[in-house]
Design a protein around this motif. Structure first.
Motif, short mmCIF file in Angstrom:
data_model
loop_
_atom_site.label_atom_id
_atom_site.label_comp_id
_atom_site.label_asym_id
_atom_site.label_seq_id
_atom_site.Cartn_x
_atom_site.Cartn_y
_atom_site.Cartn_z
N PRO A 281 1.28 -0.74 -0.26
CA PRO A 281 -0.23 -0.56 0.32
C PRO A 281 0.98 1.44 -0.48
O PRO A 281 1.67 1.50 0.87
CB PRO A 281 -0.94 -0.15 0.82
N GLU A 282 0.39 2.32 -1.02
CA GLU A 282 1.45 3.70 -0.39
C GLU A 282 1.12 3.76 0.96
O GLU A 282 2.39 4.96 1.01
CB GLU A 282 0.18 4.69 -1.61
N THR A 283 0.67 4.08 1.66
CA THR A 283 0.42 4.76 2.87
C THR A 283 2.27 3.97 3.59
O THR A 283 2.41 5.24 4.15
CB THR A 283 -0.33 4.05 3.74
N TRP A 284 2.00 2.81 3.26
CA TRP A 284 3.23 2.14 3.64
C TRP A 284 4.22 2.59 4.16
O TRP A 284 4.86 2.82 4.78
CB TRP A 284 3.70 0.47 3.73
N TYR A 285 5.28 3.30 2.50
CA TYR A 285 6.07 4.88 2.47
C TYR A 285 5.72 5.34 2.60
O TYR A 285 7.33 6.01 3.21
CB TYR A 285 5.77 4.82 1.08
N ARG A 286 5.30 5.67 3.69
CA ARG A 286 4.85 7.40 4.76
C ARG A 286 4.63 6.95 5.54
O ARG A 286 5.03 8.09 6.22
CB ARG A 286 3.95 8.19 3.15
N LEU A 287 4.57 6.32 6.56
CA LEU A 287 4.13 6.05 7.72
C LEU A 287 4.41 5.00 8.31
O LEU A 287 4.13 3.66 8.26
CB LEU A 287 2.61 5.98 7.39
N PRO A 288 5.33 4.90 9.47
CA PRO A 288 5.67 3.59 9.84
C PRO A 288 4.78 3.41 10.69
O PRO A 288 4.10 3.50 12.07
CB PRO A 288 6.95 4.70 10.76
N VAL A 289 4.33 1.77 10.93
CA VAL A 289 3.53 1.33 11.51
C VAL A 289 3.98 0.20 12.45
O VAL A 289 5.08 -0.51 12.28
CB VAL A 289 2.67 0.62 10.77
N PHE A 290 3.18 0.35 13.96
CA PHE A 290 3.75 -1.32 14.75
C PHE A 290 2.84 -1.77 14.88
O PHE A 290 1.33 -1.56 14.93
CB PHE A 290 4.63 -0.80 15.83
N TYR A 291 3.50 -2.93 15.83
CA TYR A 291 1.86 -3.56 16.83
C TYR A 291 2.36 -3.33 17.90
O TYR A 291 3.83 -3.34 18.12
CB TYR A 291 1.80 -5.40 16.14
N PHE A 292 1.97 -3.61 19.20
CA PHE A 292 2.22 -4.38 20.29
C PHE A 292 2.47 -5.28 20.76
O PHE A 292 1.26 -6.25 20.36
CB PHE A 292 1.61 -3.18 21.85
N SER A 293 3.74 -5.89 21.18
CA SER A 293 3.63 -7.47 21.37
C SER A 293 3.94 -7.36 22.81
O SER A 293 3.26 -6.42 23.59
CB SER A 293 4.79 -7.96 21.23
N ASN A 294 3.74 -8.86 23.22
CA ASN A 294 3.37 -9.33 24.58
C ASN A 294 4.94 -9.37 25.59
O ASN A 294 5.74 -9.70 25.29
CB ASN A 294 3.34 -10.49 24.96
#
Length: 337
Positions: A133-146
């Protein structure tokens, strides 16, 4: 400076971890300094330190405790710089061959894992028949792990009961060592106390089911995260800086055979950009961990058919290596019933 939690390899069960620093600057240090012994000697030599220096006032126990006192990782350098071995039998000098190593942060307050390497991201999307997705190239995304299932070097990992597809993921993690919020990306890396290798274990069959509902990952990820073998301060990497990361090789081996290879400098986003995103409208605390995401080719999901031909099984040994950060070993064992 390299910092580690250590205890005697053949010591009594449940022995407390001690905080140590590498005495030599080699890739795999052969000798370590017990920092509590170094602190006591410094106070003996100059008693006023016990009153004038926060670092010297209380015993050095763990890095977690050190950060909780409001001290940054780099302040431990005062104990290392002022240390002089007494003789060949100095009880402050510990031989690496006699030590077991623990996770560099034993009880992190949080773990955010990003998705920073385009090679890995592209492969994941292509496997689903899509494009990045184009969004990935401009927005660092993450998830919370355990953070309740943190493993250190050489600690065993097993497949969850409901899974048959255990996989490794080759990553780098950064440790935040000062409270911060709304960091600008060009200065955010100043909040990093050091870097270490991160194995973000995955149960692929569980993950595959969970992603259908576009929330997660959850049980496909929260059973284990391995870190180590030690924490390396940013100054030891400075001369390798390149683009968004460092020009350092990242590799994985299963049973002594290389299965993955990439470079830290291939990251789309710097840790500064990731920290800026993580700290937007949210307080980051000392000890928080930030993962880079998987380097391209850095998991069996990407390379299984061309390498091992299967997912991990009991009896396998996984070794992740990152230049200057060391090697993180993990044996795969059967889940106890």
């Amino acid at each position: 400076m390299k910092i580690a939690h250590v205890r005697e390899r053949h010591g009594p069960a449940g022995s407390p971890w001690r905080l140590a620093a590498a005495l030599d600057r080699s890739g795999s240090p052969t000798q370590w300094i017990d920092l509590e012994v170094a602190r006591r000697r410094a106070v003996d030599a100059l008693p006023s330190l016990a009153h004038d220096s926060t670092l010297h006032r209380l015993p050095v126990t763990t890095l977690d405790d050190h950060l909780a006192r409001g001290l940054r990782v780099e302040t431990l350098g005062a104990l290392v710089d002022g240390f002089e071995p007494r003789d060949d039998d100095d009880d402050a000098v510990l031989a690496a061959t006699e030590l077991a190593f623990g996770a560099p942060v034993l009880r992190p307050p949080s773990l955010r894992d990003f998705y920073a390497f385009e090679g890995h991201v592209r492969t994941m999307w292509e496997r689903r028949g899509g494009e990045v997705p184009e969004t990935w190239y401009r927005l660092p995304v993450f998830y919370f792990s355990n953070v309740s299932e943190i493993r250190g070097p050489d600690e065993p990992v097993w497949c969850p009961a409901a899974s048959h597809e255990l996989d490794y993921e080759l990553e780098v993690a950064a440790v935040v060592d000062t409270p911060c919020v709304d960091l600008p990306s060009d200065r955010a890396e100043e909040a990093i106390g050091g870097y270490m290798i991160f194995n973000d274990w995955s149960a692929r069959d569980l993950q595959r089911e969970e992603t259908v509902v576009r929330l997660g990952p959850a049980k496909g990820k929260d059973f284990a995260s391995s870190f180590g073998p030690w924490l390396v301060t940013p100054d030891e990497l400075a001369d390798a800086r390149l683009g968004t990361g460092y020009d350092l090789a990242m590799t994985a081996e299963v049973n002594g055979v290389e299965t993955s290879r990439g470079r830290w400098s291939d990251a789309q986003f710097s840790f500064g950009e990731m920290l800026a995103r993580a700290s937007a409208d949210a307080l980051l605390r000392p000890g928080d961990l930030i993962g880079s995401g998987t380097v391209g080719t850095g998991c069996l999901l990407e390379v299984r058919d061309a390498t091992l031909g299967r997912y991990l099984e009991p009896g396998d040994e996984v070794v992740l290596r990152v230049e200057r950060l060391g090697a993180l070993h993990a044996p795969i064992v059967a889940r106890s019933t």
